[in-house]
Enzyme design. Structure first.
Site, PDB file in Angstrom:
ATOM      1  N   LYS A  14      63.960 -87.578  30.762  1.00  0.00           N
ATOM      2  CA  LYS A  14      65.231 -87.123  31.349  1.00  0.00           C
ATOM      3  C   LYS A  14      65.173 -87.173  32.855  1.00  0.00           C
ATOM      4  O   LYS A  14      64.093 -87.144  33.465  1.00  0.00           O
ATOM      5  CB  LYS A  14      65.584 -85.708  30.887  1.00  0.00           C
ATOM      6  CG  LYS A  14      64.557 -84.603  31.237  1.00  0.00           C
ATOM      7  CD  LYS A  14      64.673 -83.991  32.619  1.00  0.00           C
ATOM      8  CE  LYS A  14      63.559 -82.989  32.889  1.00  0.00           C
ATOM      9  NZ  LYS A  14      63.339 -82.656  34.280  1.00  0.00           N
ATOM     10  N   ALA A 101      53.391 -85.160  34.039  1.00  0.00           N
ATOM     11  CA  ALA A 101      53.623 -84.219  35.150  1.00  0.00           C
ATOM     12  C   ALA A 101      54.479 -84.873  36.232  1.00  0.00           C
ATOM     13  O   ALA A 101      54.265 -84.679  37.419  1.00  0.00           O
ATOM     14  CB  ALA A 101      52.309 -83.691  35.728  1.00  0.00           C
ATOM     15  N   ALA A 105      60.025 -84.538  31.998  1.00  0.00           N
ATOM     16  CA  ALA A 105      59.958 -83.822  30.711  1.00  0.00           C
ATOM     17  C   ALA A 105      59.184 -84.580  29.638  1.00  0.00           C
ATOM     18  O   ALA A 105      59.558 -84.568  28.466  1.00  0.00           O
ATOM     19  CB  ALA A 105      61.359 -83.457  30.209  1.00  0.00           C
ATOM     20  N   GLY A 107      56.097 -83.974  28.397  1.00  0.00           N
ATOM     21  CA  GLY A 107      55.505 -83.061  27.418  1.00  0.00           C
ATOM     22  C   GLY A 107      56.569 -82.505  26.486  1.00  0.00           C
ATOM     23  O   GLY A 107      56.363 -82.405  25.270  1.00  0.00           O
ATOM     24  N   ASP A 141      62.925 -77.296  28.567  1.00  0.00           N
ATOM     25  CA  ASP A 141      63.447 -78.663  28.541  1.00  0.00           C
ATOM     26  C   ASP A 141      63.398 -79.288  27.145  1.00  0.00           C
ATOM     27  O   ASP A 141      63.919 -80.387  26.944  1.00  0.00           O
ATOM     28  CB  ASP A 141      62.633 -79.563  29.478  1.00  0.00           C
ATOM     29  CG  ASP A 141      62.896 -79.282  30.947  1.00  0.00           C
ATOM     30  OD1 ASP A 141      63.822 -78.503  31.250  1.00  0.00           O
ATOM     31  OD2 ASP A 141      62.171 -79.845  31.795  1.00  0.00           O
TER      32      ASP A 141
HETATM   33  P1  ATP Z   1      59.147 -81.073  33.246  1.00  0.00           P
HETATM   34  O1  ATP Z   1      59.950 -82.202  33.784  1.00  0.00           O
HETATM   35  O2  ATP Z   1      59.610 -80.596  31.899  1.00  0.00           O
HETATM   36  O3  ATP Z   1      58.915 -79.954  34.214  1.00  0.00           O
HETATM   37  P2  ATP Z   1      56.895 -82.791  33.636  1.00  0.00           P
HETATM   38  O4  ATP Z   1      57.472 -84.085  33.178  1.00  0.00           O
HETATM   39  O5  ATP Z   1      56.802 -82.539  35.100  1.00  0.00           O
HETATM   40  O6  ATP Z   1      57.674 -81.620  32.932  1.00  0.00           O
HETATM   41  P3  ATP Z   1      54.819 -83.059  31.706  1.00  0.00           P
HETATM   42  O7  ATP Z   1      54.557 -84.524  31.628  1.00  0.00           O
HETATM   43  O8  ATP Z   1      55.571 -82.433  30.602  1.00  0.00           O
HETATM   44  O9  ATP Z   1      55.451 -82.652  33.089  1.00  0.00           O
HETATM   45  O10 ATP Z   1      53.366 -82.390  31.857  1.00  0.00           O
HETATM   46  C1  ATP Z   1      53.134 -81.130  32.452  1.00  0.00           C
HETATM   47  C2  ATP Z   1      51.782 -80.618  31.958  1.00  0.00           C
HETATM   48  O11 ATP Z   1      51.941 -80.253  30.584  1.00  0.00           O
HETATM   49  C3  ATP Z   1      50.680 -81.653  31.950  1.00  0.00           C
HETATM   50  O12 ATP Z   1      49.966 -81.638  33.142  1.00  0.00           O
HETATM   51  C4  ATP Z   1      49.824 -81.268  30.755  1.00  0.00           C
HETATM   52  O13 ATP Z   1      48.753 -80.445  31.138  1.00  0.00           O
HETATM   53  C5  ATP Z   1      50.738 -80.447  29.863  1.00  0.00           C
HETATM   54  N1  ATP Z   1      51.098 -81.094  28.566  1.00  0.00           N
HETATM   55  C6  ATP Z   1      51.155 -80.485  27.379  1.00  0.00           C
HETATM   56  N2  ATP Z   1      51.533 -81.320  26.408  1.00  0.00           N
HETATM   57  C7  ATP Z   1      51.727 -82.522  26.980  1.00  0.00           C
HETATM   58  C8  ATP Z   1      52.119 -83.783  26.480  1.00  0.00           C
HETATM   59  N3  ATP Z   1      52.389 -83.997  25.189  1.00  0.00           N
HETATM   60  N4  ATP Z   1      52.265 -84.771  27.360  1.00  0.00           N
HETATM   61  C9  ATP Z   1      52.012 -84.557  28.676  1.00  0.00           C
HETATM   62  N5  ATP Z   1      51.608 -83.400  29.193  1.00  0.00           N
HETATM   63  C10 ATP Z   1      51.452 -82.373  28.362  1.00  0.00           C
END
Ligand code: ATP
Length: 304
Positions: A14, A101, A105, A107, A141
């Protein structure tokens, strides 16, 4: 005997086209007005029967994904199994294309994907409402990853209302080296807004109308992310990425969610290609990816 069949679910990343953030609440969370748009970068989660819950992951960022019970895909399988009083005996394989990260979104996508994949694998036929409840328990999210399209999220972002989108939008996403921790970015937001009277977050009528009309120029003028200053404060180098994309012809640029991925809205597919090439050549990001929106939410793929 044939090998046990698996179920694969494709689930989108997203971008927040508007992320309005209120002051920190007593519980530490922030009220949001969060306009989500699903984009065509996808993870695929495959569930196959196993003796116990295990996870594997492949893709360029696979080494950054936890393979234990903290993975949102594992937590989704556990919560769904607990609801139905069964054991989460499943192997989950994540083919990861969404930056980790990155504020896209990823994760959450895997959580929603695993939920739908396990539900189909175990033949549970859980109602949409219960699936959405479990998603909200997993994270703010996650409900949006299940529904996709476009939606306004209020509360912590998890109370969703679907939004009409009148046409396709074209994007380029510049993926940065390394991630940014979402809680750290909110912490920096709190620091930067200390003593400031932060207004109640509300969705912009101009932005909602731009989405409804499928009007790229109007959307470009309305994009807004209240976390951008905090993300830039923690990662000042993102300013150069934003400038490189704008100079290459993007109509608008913003940090995606909590960053450090940056999002560039462009006129059409051709512009997406040239802006992506310019961003890659600029050396201000690890890689740049073109994508379109809106994208569908978590979807079970036909078995091969
Ligand atoms: P958001 O946009 O929802 O704030 P994000 O995209 O910045 O999230 P994610 O890729 O979801 O971040 O990862 C954040 C942290 O979540 C990672 O550093 C990891 O430790 C943890 N995590 C848990 N499950 C997962 C997964 N399936 N894939 C990636 N990271 C995961």
């Amino acid at each position: 005997m044939t090998a046990p069949a698996g179920v694969t679910v494709r689930v989108p990343a997203k971008v927040n086209v508007q992320l309005a953030v209120g002051a920190a609440r007593p519980d530490g969370f922030h009220d949001l007005a969060n306009v989500f748009l699903a984009v065509s970068l996808y993870d695929e989660v495959t569930a196959t029967p196993a003796d116990e819950l295990t996870i594997t992951c492949e893709g360029p960022d696979a080494d950054k994904v936890p393979l234990d019970r903290t993975n949102l895909a594992a937590r989704a399988a556990e919560l769904l199994a607990a609801r139905h009083g069964i054991s989460p005996a499943v192997h989950l394989h994540i083919a990861k294309d969404i930056p980790v990260a990155g504020g896209m979104a990823g994760g959450s996508a895997d959580g929603a994907g695993a939920l739908l994949a396990c539900d189909a694998l175990w033949g549970l036929d859980t109602s949409r409402d219960v699936l959405l409840e479990i998603c909200a328990e997993l994270g703010s999210d996650v409900p949006f990853s299940l529904v996709g399209g476009a939606a306004l999220g209020i509360g912590r972002g998890e109370q969703l209302t679907g939004l009409p989108v009148g046409g396709a939008f074209h994007w380029v996403f510049a993926v940065a080296d390394g991630g940014l921790s979402t809680p750290a970015v909110y912490g920096e937001f709190d620091r930067l807004t200390e003593g400031v009277d932060v207004p109640e977050p509300t969705a912009s009528p101009v932005l909602l109308e731009a989405l409804r009309a499928g009007d790229t120029t109007a959307l470009a003028g309305a994009l807004a992310n209240d976390l951008q200053a905090a993300a830039l404060s923690l990662r000042p180098s993102l300013a150069a990425t934003l400038t490189a994309g704008t100079e290459a012809g993007a109509l608008a640029a913003l940090v995606s969610g909590s960053g450090p991925t940056t999002a560039f809205l462009v006129k059409d597919a051709e512009a997406a290609e040239s802006v992506a090439a310019a961003l890659t050549a600029s050396g201000t990001c690890r890689t740049a990816r073109a994508a379109t929106s809106p994208a569908p939410g978590a979807t079970v793929l036909p078995s091969a």
